[in-house]
Design a protein around this motif. Structure first.
Motif, PDB file in Angstrom:
ATOM      1  N   LEU A 131       0.776  -1.211  -0.124  1.00  0.00           N
ATOM      2  CA  LEU A 131      -0.019  -0.006   0.140  1.00  0.00           C
ATOM      3  C   LEU A 131       0.955   1.174  -0.006  1.00  0.00           C
ATOM      4  CD1 LEU A 131      -2.790   1.117   0.391  1.00  0.00           C
ATOM      5  CD2 LEU A 131      -2.498   1.098   2.688  1.00  0.00           C
ATOM      6  N   LEU A 132       0.730   2.125  -0.931  1.00  0.00           N
ATOM      7  CA  LEU A 132       1.433   3.350  -1.165  1.00  0.00           C
ATOM      8  C   LEU A 132       0.570   4.504  -0.697  1.00  0.00           C
ATOM      9  CD1 LEU A 132       3.240   2.454  -4.546  1.00  0.00           C
ATOM     10  CD2 LEU A 132       4.315   2.453  -2.291  1.00  0.00           C
ATOM     11  N   CYS A 133       1.388   5.658  -0.101  1.00  0.00           N
ATOM     12  CA  CYS A 133       0.606   6.669   0.295  1.00  0.00           C
ATOM     13  C   CYS A 133       1.227   7.871  -0.120  1.00  0.00           C
ATOM     14  CB  CYS A 133       0.219   6.780   1.835  1.00  0.00           C
ATOM     15  SG  CYS A 133      -0.996   5.633   2.189  1.00  0.00           S
ATOM     16  N   LYS A 134       0.664   9.017  -0.420  1.00  0.00           N
ATOM     17  CA  LYS A 134       1.499  10.181  -0.557  1.00  0.00           C
ATOM     18  C   LYS A 134       0.825  11.400  -0.030  1.00  0.00           C
ATOM     19  CE  LYS A 134      -0.495  10.818  -5.161  1.00  0.00           C
ATOM     20  NZ  LYS A 134      -1.197  11.962  -5.065  1.00  0.00           N
ATOM     21  N   ARG A 135       1.434  12.648   0.168  1.00  0.00           N
ATOM     22  CA  ARG A 135       0.826  13.874   0.748  1.00  0.00           C
ATOM     23  C   ARG A 135       1.457  14.871  -0.125  1.00  0.00           C
ATOM     24  NH1 ARG A 135       0.081  15.138   7.133  1.00  0.00           N
ATOM     25  NH2 ARG A 135      -1.588  16.868   6.950  1.00  0.00           N
ATOM     26  N   GLY A 136       0.558  15.672  -0.830  1.00  0.00           N
ATOM     27  CA  GLY A 136       0.935  16.896  -1.500  1.00  0.00           C
ATOM     28  C   GLY A 136       0.170  18.181  -0.917  1.00  0.00           C
ATOM     29  N   ILE A 137       0.512  19.196  -1.245  1.00  0.00           N
ATOM     30  CA  ILE A 137      -0.095  20.403  -0.934  1.00  0.00           C
ATOM     31  C   ILE A 137      -1.404  20.830  -1.679  1.00  0.00           C
ATOM     32  CG2 ILE A 137       2.078  21.547   0.074  1.00  0.00           C
ATOM     33  CD1 ILE A 137       2.023  23.301  -2.686  1.00  0.00           C
ATOM     34  N   ALA A 138      -1.583  20.100  -2.720  1.00  0.00           N
ATOM     35  CA  ALA A 138      -2.711  20.405  -3.548  1.00  0.00           C
ATOM     36  C   ALA A 138      -3.825  19.394  -3.351  1.00  0.00           C
ATOM     37  CB  ALA A 138      -2.286  20.519  -4.973  1.00  0.00           C
ATOM     38  N   SER A 139      -3.379  17.997  -3.481  1.00  0.00           N
ATOM     39  CA  SER A 139      -4.383  16.796  -3.345  1.00  0.00           C
ATOM     40  C   SER A 139      -4.342  16.318  -2.034  1.00  0.00           C
ATOM     41  CB  SER A 139      -3.877  15.809  -4.137  1.00  0.00           C
ATOM     42  OG  SER A 139      -2.806  15.157  -4.249  1.00  0.00           O
ATOM     43  N   GLY A 140      -3.709  16.836  -1.228  1.00  0.00           N
ATOM     44  CA  GLY A 140      -3.530  16.105   0.415  1.00  0.00           C
ATOM     45  C   GLY A 140      -3.187  14.660   0.444  1.00  0.00           C
ATOM     46  N   LEU A 141      -3.812  14.026   1.461  1.00  0.00           N
ATOM     47  CA  LEU A 141      -3.311  12.391   1.741  1.00  0.00           C
ATOM     48  C   LEU A 141      -4.252  11.632   0.979  1.00  0.00           C
ATOM     49  CD1 LEU A 141      -1.768  10.601   3.428  1.00  0.00           C
ATOM     50  CD2 LEU A 141      -3.455  10.916   5.288  1.00  0.00           C
ATOM     51  N   VAL A 142      -3.442  10.787   0.209  1.00  0.00           N
ATOM     52  CA  VAL A 142      -4.129   9.999  -0.672  1.00  0.00           C
ATOM     53  C   VAL A 142      -3.335   8.511  -0.762  1.00  0.00           C
ATOM     54  CG1 VAL A 142      -5.072   9.211  -3.275  1.00  0.00           C
ATOM     55  CG2 VAL A 142      -5.102  11.706  -2.232  1.00  0.00           C
ATOM     56  N   CYS A 143      -3.962   7.499  -0.682  1.00  0.00           N
ATOM     57  CA  CYS A 143      -3.255   6.337  -0.761  1.00  0.00           C
ATOM     58  C   CYS A 143      -3.956   5.393  -2.066  1.00  0.00           C
ATOM     59  CB  CYS A 143      -3.550   5.103   0.472  1.00  0.00           C
ATOM     60  SG  CYS A 143      -2.776   5.861   1.975  1.00  0.00           S
ATOM     61  N   GLY A 144      -2.830   4.442  -2.435  1.00  0.00           N
ATOM     62  CA  GLY A 144      -3.161   3.858  -3.825  1.00  0.00           C
ATOM     63  C   GLY A 144      -2.412   2.595  -3.993  1.00  0.00           C
ATOM     64  N   LEU A 145      -2.390   2.107  -5.089  1.00  0.00           N
ATOM     65  CA  LEU A 145      -1.533   0.987  -5.616  1.00  0.00           C
ATOM     66  C   LEU A 145      -0.624   1.039  -6.749  1.00  0.00           C
ATOM     67  CD1 LEU A 145      -4.754  -1.419  -6.053  1.00  0.00           C
ATOM     68  CD2 LEU A 145      -3.691  -1.193  -3.964  1.00  0.00           C
ATOM     69  N   LEU A 146       0.469   0.327  -6.622  1.00  0.00           N
ATOM     70  CA  LEU A 146       1.461   0.313  -7.894  1.00  0.00           C
ATOM     71  C   LEU A 146       0.860   0.054  -9.095  1.00  0.00           C
ATOM     72  CD1 LEU A 146       4.524   0.390  -8.199  1.00  0.00           C
ATOM     73  CD2 LEU A 146       4.550  -1.915  -8.212  1.00  0.00           C
ATOM     74  N   THR A 147       0.912   0.692 -10.053  1.00  0.00           N
ATOM     75  CA  THR A 147       0.419   0.731 -11.214  1.00  0.00           C
ATOM     76  C   THR A 147       1.282   0.400 -12.592  1.00  0.00           C
ATOM     77  OG1 THR A 147       0.172   2.918 -11.564  1.00  0.00           O
ATOM     78  CG2 THR A 147      -1.841   1.946 -10.652  1.00  0.00           C
ATOM     79  N   ALA A 148       2.514   0.620 -12.281  1.00  0.00           N
ATOM     80  CA  ALA A 148       3.582   0.598 -13.153  1.00  0.00           C
ATOM     81  C   ALA A 148       5.009  -0.033 -12.370  1.00  0.00           C
ATOM     82  CB  ALA A 148       3.787   1.456 -14.041  1.00  0.00           C
ATOM     83  N   PRO A 149       5.678  -1.035 -12.439  1.00  0.00           N
ATOM     84  CA  PRO A 149       6.804  -1.291 -11.530  1.00  0.00           C
ATOM     85  C   PRO A 149       7.920  -0.325 -11.603  1.00  0.00           C
ATOM     86  CG  PRO A 149       6.732  -2.647 -13.465  1.00  0.00           C
ATOM     87  CD  PRO A 149       5.464  -1.755 -13.790  1.00  0.00           C
ATOM     88  N   ALA A 150       8.775  -0.362 -10.600  1.00  0.00           N
ATOM     89  CA  ALA A 150       9.789   0.327 -10.504  1.00  0.00           C
ATOM     90  C   ALA A 150      10.915  -0.041 -11.151  1.00  0.00           C
ATOM     91  CB  ALA A 150      10.305   0.503  -9.111  1.00  0.00           C
ATOM     92  N   GLU A 151      10.926   0.618 -12.455  1.00  0.00           N
ATOM     93  CA  GLU A 151      12.015   0.342 -13.536  1.00  0.00           C
ATOM     94  C   GLU A 151      12.428   1.666 -14.356  1.00  0.00           C
ATOM     95  OE1 GLU A 151       9.945  -2.290 -15.920  1.00  0.00           O
ATOM     96  OE2 GLU A 151      10.049  -4.103 -14.847  1.00  0.00           O
ATOM     97  N   ALA A 152      13.548   1.571 -14.583  1.00  0.00           N
ATOM     98  CA  ALA A 152      14.148   2.824 -15.102  1.00  0.00           C
ATOM     99  C   ALA A 152      13.938   3.763 -14.572  1.00  0.00           C
ATOM    100  CB  ALA A 152      13.534   2.946 -16.605  1.00  0.00           C
ATOM    101  N   GLY A 153      14.140   3.815 -13.189  1.00  0.00           N
ATOM    102  CA  GLY A 153      14.109   5.132 -12.338  1.00  0.00           C
ATOM    103  C   GLY A 153      12.931   5.886 -11.936  1.00  0.00           C
ATOM    104  N   PHE A 154      11.675   5.067 -12.094  1.00  0.00           N
ATOM    105  CA  PHE A 154      10.459   5.487 -11.822  1.00  0.00           C
ATOM    106  C   PHE A 154       9.511   4.353 -11.576  1.00  0.00           C
ATOM    107  CE2 PHE A 154       9.857   5.358 -16.147  1.00  0.00           C
ATOM    108  CZ  PHE A 154       8.560   4.798 -16.376  1.00  0.00           C
TER     109      PHE A 154
END
Length: 214
Positions: A131-154
């Motif tokens: 489970l991944l979560c992020k917090r930004g000044i615009a969208s606030g606190l949101v959690c979601g799922l991995l939709t593309a694997p960590a490859e090539a630096g992202f």
């Protein structure tokens, strides 16, 4: 560390909280996910989000945000123009290292959420799909799922992003509820889902000699 697999979630995006405005920074304190203002030489400004805060190998505080939020040697401030620091270098991906020079008290804890225990590697993100979560000044606190694997630096995660969220801290939640730094938001994908585009943090912690501040 054991992570909750993404397939165990009932939906593709979990909205924990939504704050359409700028997330409030605590007075006198600098913390991850605070607003971060880049000041250009002509006086124009651009607002992004402060990522995680660290201790450098020299013992001094460091921070990260998206590289497109500030050029090398550009000064960064809070929204009320208190000094935060200076961008010292850019990574290969869209990530910038900040030398923290503020007189504010610096805390690595995610306000209202908890302490960051360490970092999760891109390989472990792919293997465990936490489970991944992020917090930004615009969208606030949101959690979601991995939709593309960590490859090539992202990697990408569901939940989207908005203008001002660049640099936002992204963390993984383990089975025991502990928090692990996963990356920072760079932008959004151009596909229909508009997933958040994330730069993994662990490789840069190694490259720049950073440890999670305690």
């Amino acid at each position: 560390m054991d992570f909750r697999p993404a397939f165990a979630l009932a939906s593709t995006t979990i909205l924990l909280a939504l704050n359409p405005g700028v997330s409030g920074a605590a007075p006198g304190i600098l913390s991850p996910a605070d607003p971060l203002v880049a000041v250009s030489v002509d006086g124009t400004t651009d607002t992004c989000t402060l990522g995680f805060l660290f201790t450098g190998s020299d013992g001094y505080a460091r921070g990260v945000t998206a590289a497109h939020c500030g050029k090398v040697e550009q000064k960064l401030t809070t929204t009320n123009r208190q000094a935060v620091g200076v961008v010292t270098q850019h990574g290969q991906g869209d990530i910038a290292l900040i030398n923290i020079t503020t007189e504010l008290r610096v805390f690595s804890k995610l306000p209202g959420i908890g302490d960051i225990r360490g970092a999760i590697t891109p390989e472990e993100i792919n293997r465990t799909q936490p489970l991944l979560c992020k917090r930004g000044i615009a969208s606030g606190l949101v959690c979601g799922l991995l939709t593309a694997p960590a490859e090539a630096g992202f990697f990408t995660m569901s939940g989207g992003s908005d203008h001002g969220d660049s640099g936002s801290p992204v963390w993984a939640i383990s089975e025991d509820g502990s928090l692990w730094a996963a990356g920072i938001v760079s932008g959004v994908t151009t596909n229909e889902s508009g997933d958040a585009f994330v730069i993994p943090i662990a490789p840069y912690m190694t490259q720049w000699g950073l440890t999670i501040s305690r």
